[in-house]
Design a protein around this motif. Sequence first.
Motif, PDB file in Angstrom:
ATOM      1  N   VAL A  75       0.855  -1.187   0.000  1.00  0.00           N
ATOM      2  CA  VAL A  75       0.000   0.000   0.000  1.00  0.00           C
ATOM      3  C   VAL A  75       0.889   1.235   0.000  1.00  0.00           C
ATOM      4  O   VAL A  75       1.811   1.347   0.814  1.00  0.00           O
ATOM      5  N   PHE A  76       0.613   2.154  -0.904  1.00  0.00           N
ATOM      6  CA  PHE A  76       1.383   3.390  -1.061  1.00  0.00           C
ATOM      7  C   PHE A  76       0.646   4.539  -0.388  1.00  0.00           C
ATOM      8  O   PHE A  76      -0.574   4.651  -0.482  1.00  0.00           O
ATOM      9  N   GLN A  77       1.411   5.421   0.252  1.00  0.00           N
ATOM     10  CA  GLN A  77       0.841   6.624   0.843  1.00  0.00           C
ATOM     11  C   GLN A  77       1.717   7.822   0.539  1.00  0.00           C
ATOM     12  O   GLN A  77       2.939   7.730   0.574  1.00  0.00           O
ATOM     13  N   CYS A  78       1.077   8.920   0.236  1.00  0.00           N
ATOM     14  CA  CYS A  78       1.739  10.215   0.085  1.00  0.00           C
ATOM     15  C   CYS A  78       0.884  11.230   0.824  1.00  0.00           C
ATOM     16  O   CYS A  78      -0.265  11.460   0.443  1.00  0.00           O
ATOM     17  N   SER A  79       1.418  11.790   1.891  1.00  0.00           N
ATOM     18  CA  SER A  79       0.650  12.762   2.673  1.00  0.00           C
ATOM     19  C   SER A  79       0.433  14.024   1.857  1.00  0.00           C
ATOM     20  O   SER A  79       1.213  14.350   0.965  1.00  0.00           O
ATOM     21  N   GLN A  80      -0.618  14.727   2.176  1.00  0.00           N
ATOM     22  CA  GLN A  80      -0.907  15.972   1.481  1.00  0.00           C
ATOM     23  C   GLN A  80      -0.199  17.153   2.145  1.00  0.00           C
ATOM     24  O   GLN A  80       0.253  18.069   1.483  1.00  0.00           O
ATOM     25  N   PHE A  81      -0.097  17.101   3.479  1.00  0.00           N
ATOM     26  CA  PHE A  81       0.471  18.218   4.242  1.00  0.00           C
ATOM     27  C   PHE A  81       1.555  17.742   5.216  1.00  0.00           C
ATOM     28  O   PHE A  81       1.722  18.320   6.281  1.00  0.00           O
ATOM     29  N   LYS A  82       2.250  16.643   4.855  1.00  0.00           N
ATOM     30  CA  LYS A  82       3.280  16.041   5.720  1.00  0.00           C
ATOM     31  C   LYS A  82       2.675  15.584   7.049  1.00  0.00           C
ATOM     32  O   LYS A  82       3.281  15.721   8.118  1.00  0.00           O
ATOM     33  N   GLU A  83       1.462  15.016   6.956  1.00  0.00           N
ATOM     34  CA  GLU A  83       0.736  14.563   8.131  1.00  0.00           C
ATOM     35  C   GLU A  83       0.625  13.036   8.152  1.00  0.00           C
ATOM     36  O   GLU A  83       0.779  12.381   7.132  1.00  0.00           O
ATOM     37  N   VAL A  84       0.360  12.504   9.336  1.00  0.00           N
ATOM     38  CA  VAL A  84       0.082  11.080   9.486  1.00  0.00           C
ATOM     39  C   VAL A  84      -1.331  10.847   8.962  1.00  0.00           C
ATOM     40  O   VAL A  84      -2.239  11.632   9.250  1.00  0.00           O
ATOM     41  N   THR A  85      -1.508   9.789   8.191  1.00  0.00           N
ATOM     42  CA  THR A  85      -2.838   9.514   7.632  1.00  0.00           C
ATOM     43  C   THR A  85      -3.313   8.117   8.019  1.00  0.00           C
ATOM     44  O   THR A  85      -2.521   7.234   8.327  1.00  0.00           O
ATOM     45  N   ARG A  86      -4.611   7.940   7.949  1.00  0.00           N
ATOM     46  CA  ARG A  86      -5.219   6.665   8.333  1.00  0.00           C
ATOM     47  C   ARG A  86      -4.826   5.528   7.404  1.00  0.00           C
ATOM     48  O   ARG A  86      -4.771   4.379   7.825  1.00  0.00           O
ATOM     49  N   ARG A  87      -4.517   5.841   6.140  1.00  0.00           N
ATOM     50  CA  ARG A  87      -4.176   4.792   5.164  1.00  0.00           C
ATOM     51  C   ARG A  87      -2.959   3.971   5.623  1.00  0.00           C
ATOM     52  O   ARG A  87      -2.862   2.784   5.337  1.00  0.00           O
ATOM     53  N   ILE A  88      -2.050   4.584   6.349  1.00  0.00           N
ATOM     54  CA  ILE A  88      -0.881   3.867   6.862  1.00  0.00           C
ATOM     55  C   ILE A  88      -1.333   2.741   7.785  1.00  0.00           C
ATOM     56  O   ILE A  88      -0.922   1.589   7.637  1.00  0.00           O
ATOM     57  N   PHE A  89      -2.194   3.048   8.723  1.00  0.00           N
ATOM     58  CA  PHE A  89      -2.666   2.073   9.700  1.00  0.00           C
ATOM     59  C   PHE A  89      -3.602   1.049   9.060  1.00  0.00           C
ATOM     60  O   PHE A  89      -3.543  -0.141   9.379  1.00  0.00           O
ATOM     61  N   GLU A  90      -4.446   1.519   8.156  1.00  0.00           N
ATOM     62  CA  GLU A  90      -5.376   0.616   7.482  1.00  0.00           C
ATOM     63  C   GLU A  90      -4.640  -0.371   6.576  1.00  0.00           C
ATOM     64  O   GLU A  90      -4.979  -1.550   6.533  1.00  0.00           O
ATOM     65  N   GLY A  91      -3.627   0.098   5.861  1.00  0.00           N
ATOM     66  CA  GLY A  91      -2.835  -0.790   5.005  1.00  0.00           C
ATOM     67  C   GLY A  91      -2.135  -1.862   5.819  1.00  0.00           C
ATOM     68  O   GLY A  91      -2.125  -3.040   5.455  1.00  0.00           O
ATOM     69  N   MET A  92      -1.554  -1.456   6.958  1.00  0.00           N
ATOM     70  CA  MET A  92      -0.891  -2.427   7.826  1.00  0.00           C
ATOM     71  C   MET A  92      -1.891  -3.419   8.404  1.00  0.00           C
ATOM     72  O   MET A  92      -1.601  -4.611   8.497  1.00  0.00           O
ATOM     73  N   ALA A  93      -3.062  -2.937   8.796  1.00  0.00           N
ATOM     74  CA  ALA A  93      -4.086  -3.826   9.357  1.00  0.00           C
ATOM     75  C   ALA A  93      -4.557  -4.848   8.324  1.00  0.00           C
ATOM     76  O   ALA A  93      -4.996  -5.940   8.693  1.00  0.00           O
ATOM     77  N   CYS A  94      -4.433  -4.511   7.046  1.00  0.00           N
ATOM     78  CA  CYS A  94      -4.775  -5.453   5.971  1.00  0.00           C
ATOM     79  C   CYS A  94      -3.652  -6.463   5.733  1.00  0.00           C
ATOM     80  O   CYS A  94      -3.767  -7.341   4.880  1.00  0.00           O
ATOM     81  N   GLY A  95      -2.566  -6.322   6.474  1.00  0.00           N
ATOM     82  CA  GLY A  95      -1.439  -7.241   6.332  1.00  0.00           C
ATOM     83  C   GLY A  95      -0.523  -6.894   5.171  1.00  0.00           C
ATOM     84  O   GLY A  95       0.239  -7.737   4.707  1.00  0.00           O
ATOM     85  N   LYS A  96      -0.563  -5.648   4.719  1.00  0.00           N
ATOM     86  CA  LYS A  96       0.249  -5.208   3.585  1.00  0.00           C
ATOM     87  C   LYS A  96       1.437  -4.379   4.050  1.00  0.00           C
ATOM     88  O   LYS A  96       1.359  -3.655   5.044  1.00  0.00           O
ATOM     89  N   MET A  97       2.530  -4.473   3.314  1.00  0.00           N
ATOM     90  CA  MET A  97       3.648  -3.582   3.567  1.00  0.00           C
ATOM     91  C   MET A  97       3.233  -2.189   3.117  1.00  0.00           C
ATOM     92  O   MET A  97       2.680  -2.029   2.034  1.00  0.00           O
ATOM     93  N   VAL A  98       3.481  -1.198   3.945  1.00  0.00           N
ATOM     94  CA  VAL A  98       3.140   0.184   3.613  1.00  0.00           C
ATOM     95  C   VAL A  98       4.414   0.926   3.253  1.00  0.00           C
ATOM     96  O   VAL A  98       5.428   0.828   3.940  1.00  0.00           O
ATOM     97  N   ILE A  99       4.347   1.673   2.162  1.00  0.00           N
ATOM     98  CA  ILE A  99       5.434   2.557   1.741  1.00  0.00           C
ATOM     99  C   ILE A  99       4.871   3.974   1.751  1.00  0.00           C
ATOM    100  O   ILE A  99       3.851   4.244   1.115  1.00  0.00           O
ATOM    101  N   THR A 100       5.521   4.846   2.511  1.00  0.00           N
ATOM    102  CA  THR A 100       5.008   6.202   2.689  1.00  0.00           C
ATOM    103  C   THR A 100       6.126   7.226   2.648  1.00  0.00           C
ATOM    104  O   THR A 100       7.288   6.884   2.871  1.00  0.00           O
ATOM    105  N   ASP A 101       5.738   8.466   2.382  1.00  0.00           N
ATOM    106  CA  ASP A 101       6.726   9.539   2.400  1.00  0.00           C
ATOM    107  C   ASP A 101       7.252   9.726   3.823  1.00  0.00           C
ATOM    108  O   ASP A 101       6.545   9.495   4.798  1.00  0.00           O
ATOM    109  N   ARG A 102       8.505  10.123   3.904  1.00  0.00           N
ATOM    110  CA  ARG A 102       9.140  10.343   5.211  1.00  0.00           C
ATOM    111  C   ARG A 102       8.540  11.617   5.800  1.00  0.00           C
ATOM    112  O   ARG A 102       8.581  12.682   5.193  1.00  0.00           O
ATOM    113  N   LEU A 103       7.971  11.492   6.982  1.00  0.00           N
ATOM    114  CA  LEU A 103       7.281  12.609   7.619  1.00  0.00           C
ATOM    115  C   LEU A 103       8.183  13.291   8.640  1.00  0.00           C
ATOM    116  O   LEU A 103       9.134  12.689   9.135  1.00  0.00           O
ATOM    117  N   PRO A 104       7.880  14.544   8.975  1.00  0.00           N
ATOM    118  CA  PRO A 104       8.695  15.280   9.948  1.00  0.00           C
ATOM    119  C   PRO A 104       8.721  14.584  11.313  1.00  0.00           C
ATOM    120  O   PRO A 104       7.779  13.882  11.694  1.00  0.00           O
TER     121      PRO A 104
END
Length: 178
Positions: A75-104
Amino acid sequence: RSLGINAEYWTHHADHRLFRPRPDIKEEFDCVTTCGPRGGGLTEKIKAELGAAFNNERYFYGEDHAKRLCMGKMVFQCSQFKEVTRRIFEGMACGKMVITDRLPAETKMQEMFEDGKDIVYYDSAEDAIEKIRYYASHDDERLMIANSGYVKVMAHHTVSQRVDVFEQVVTKAKQEMS
């Protein structure tokens, strides 16, 4: 604050009743997201480079959103405002590796999820493309990261944990006020 009670920081969580591994759903894509156009053309660059291996469709809700996330190897994630998003947690809960932008640092993402162990962070479109290609063809590594992220989310970031923490905070506040 006037009562002497500080705010509590709670990040997103996953509803494990919806977002869960679904072995019956075929993985049709190397990488899937529902974030739409993001990052000043980032998702479009990735799509142009990876083609049909990268799926980015929006406006899925509830059960349909959970099923959509399960259609990718990751599951891919790109934040809109350098924020934590629910897709990160939802993707992991689905048992998928999550790839996301590095956040502050102030988002505390790196404290919650370790790069290369629980999640994969990227720094640019080129970096994301390289990592998506790598993990799409390195199943053992991808599945280890996915499992580690899943275990962390199930242990610390579900609805149940948020309710438990909320009840603890309310109980403590009531005790301090009396």
